[in-house]
Design an enzyme around this catalytic site. Structure first.
Site, PDB file in Angstrom:
ATOM      1  N   SER A 169       8.378   6.354   5.363  1.00  0.00           N
ATOM      2  CA  SER A 169       7.057   6.432   4.750  1.00  0.00           C
ATOM      3  C   SER A 169       6.624   7.892   4.638  1.00  0.00           C
ATOM      4  CB  SER A 169       6.067   5.568   5.547  1.00  0.00           C
ATOM      5  OG  SER A 169       4.892   5.328   4.815  1.00  0.00           O
TER       6      SER A 169
ATOM      7  N   ASP B 238       8.088  -4.104  -0.734  1.00  0.00           N
ATOM      8  CA  ASP B 238       7.585  -2.826  -0.221  1.00  0.00           C
ATOM      9  C   ASP B 238       6.377  -2.337  -1.009  1.00  0.00           C
ATOM     10  OD1 ASP B 238       7.448  -0.330   1.067  1.00  0.00           O
ATOM     11  OD2 ASP B 238       9.635  -0.108   1.049  1.00  0.00           O
TER      12      ASP B 238
ATOM     13  N   HIS C 159       7.689  -2.895   3.902  1.00  0.00           N
ATOM     14  CA  HIS C 159       7.661  -1.464   4.202  1.00  0.00           C
ATOM     15  C   HIS C 159       8.368  -1.101   5.502  1.00  0.00           C
ATOM     16  CE1 HIS C 159       6.088   2.471   3.283  1.00  0.00           C
ATOM     17  NE2 HIS C 159       5.399   2.559   4.398  1.00  0.00           N
TER      18      HIS C 159
END
Length: 305
Positions: free
Chosen positions: A114, A254, A281
């Site tokens: 991320s 995601d 995610h």
């Protein structure tokens, strides 16, 4: 995680000190001839906890390094620091100092998850000679792309959830329990789809709640309502500069949608991509065995003849 680990997975912890600040880190395994895998957590302002399963990637000759970026976890917290001090360059400097502290500047691989992938890409575009590989997991190539994707994903939420989100964002009451409850509807679709959430993820989320300084300053009140200093960030026009072989990982559900990662796949010269079919995610938590095999195969390819 079990602390009674084989010799190749022994742990040691340390502090990287810069003036009055310190950065906590942990090395799992022995630093050897294989590139050390340095894991960059998300947020900004999250912690290493939700990435603990990645310590399983330690192997003979290859150590894994987890750390808490300054402002989070076991590192220094600076709730009174001016918002202008929380910059990408600040975290790049911290990463550089960590690589020097551990003596791995000339032989390292980055795995950024991320926000960590944003940081890893920023490191990679500088073409550091010792960067042997790059793994970008669940990260956008630009925040405008991320925000556009979030709007599309939000539009598919139940209408009452959408109304709750919009009303509280307009009123500036995103800390209300009603907003948080609606926010979690999105999170359980596009952030982590396991039920219940793993303890490691709960620990990270609790840490952000306890001190949201960095997250709120650079990102905003939620994953999909970006109001912080990162909102205009982009690396797209610099991706051609990345020389390291790169693996880009996303999940089918995601919040880092195909549109947000496409520039990585189109512009990085030596790149491959993978989509985990049952993940959002957090594929390292949602499909841990598949994720681990994918990364292990990639790491093996870096040292193959």
């Amino acid at each position: 995680m079990d602390d009674t680990m084989p010799l190749t997975r022994q742990r040691r912890e340390g502090l990287l000190t810069r003036g009055d600040e310190h950065t906590w880190y942990r090395v799992t395994g022995e630093i050897g001839d294989q590139p050390t895998l340095v894991v960059l957590h998300g947020g900004p302002g999250a912690t290493h906890d939700y990435l603990l399963p990645l310590e399983e990637l330690a192997a003979p000759g290859r150590a894994v390094v987890l750390y808490d970026q300054v402002g989070s976890g076991r590192s220094s917290h600076l709730p009174d620091a001016p918002s202008s001090s929380w910059t990408v360059n600040r975290f790049l400097d911290e990463l550089d100092q960590l690589l020097d502290e551990l003596g791995i500047r000339e032989n390292h691989v980055l795995l950024g998850q991320s926000w960590g992938g944003i940081l890893a890409a920023e490191h990679a575009v500088r073409r550091p000679a010792g960067l042997k590989g790059l793994i970008i997991a669940n990260s956008p190539a630009s925040m405008p792309l991320w925000m556009r994707a979030a709007e599309e994903l939000r539009s598919a939420l139940p209408e009452d959830v959408q109304r709750t989100l919009v009303s509280h964002e307009a009123a500036g009451t995103t800390d209300s329990p009603e907003y948080v409850e609606a926010m979690h509807v999105y999170y359980r679709r596009h952030v982590c789809r396991t039920d219940p959430w793993p303890a490691e993820l709960e620990a990270t989320l609790a840490a952000i709640d306890a001190d949201p300084t960095v997250y709120h300053t650079m990102n905003g009140p939620s994953e999909f309502h970006v109001t912080g200093s990162l909102r205009d960030w982009s690396v797209i026009d610099r991706l051609h500069s990345i020389a390291a072989p790169t693996l880009v990982i996303t999940g089918r559900y995601d919040e880092a949608t195909p549109e947000t990662v496409r520039p990585f796949l189109e512009r990085i010269p030596r790149v491959r991509g993978a989509v985990l079919p049952h993940s959002s995610h957090m594929p390292h938590l949602e499909e841990p065995e598949r994720f681990r095999h994918l990364v292990q195969t990639y790491l093996a390819s870096l040292t193959s003849p």
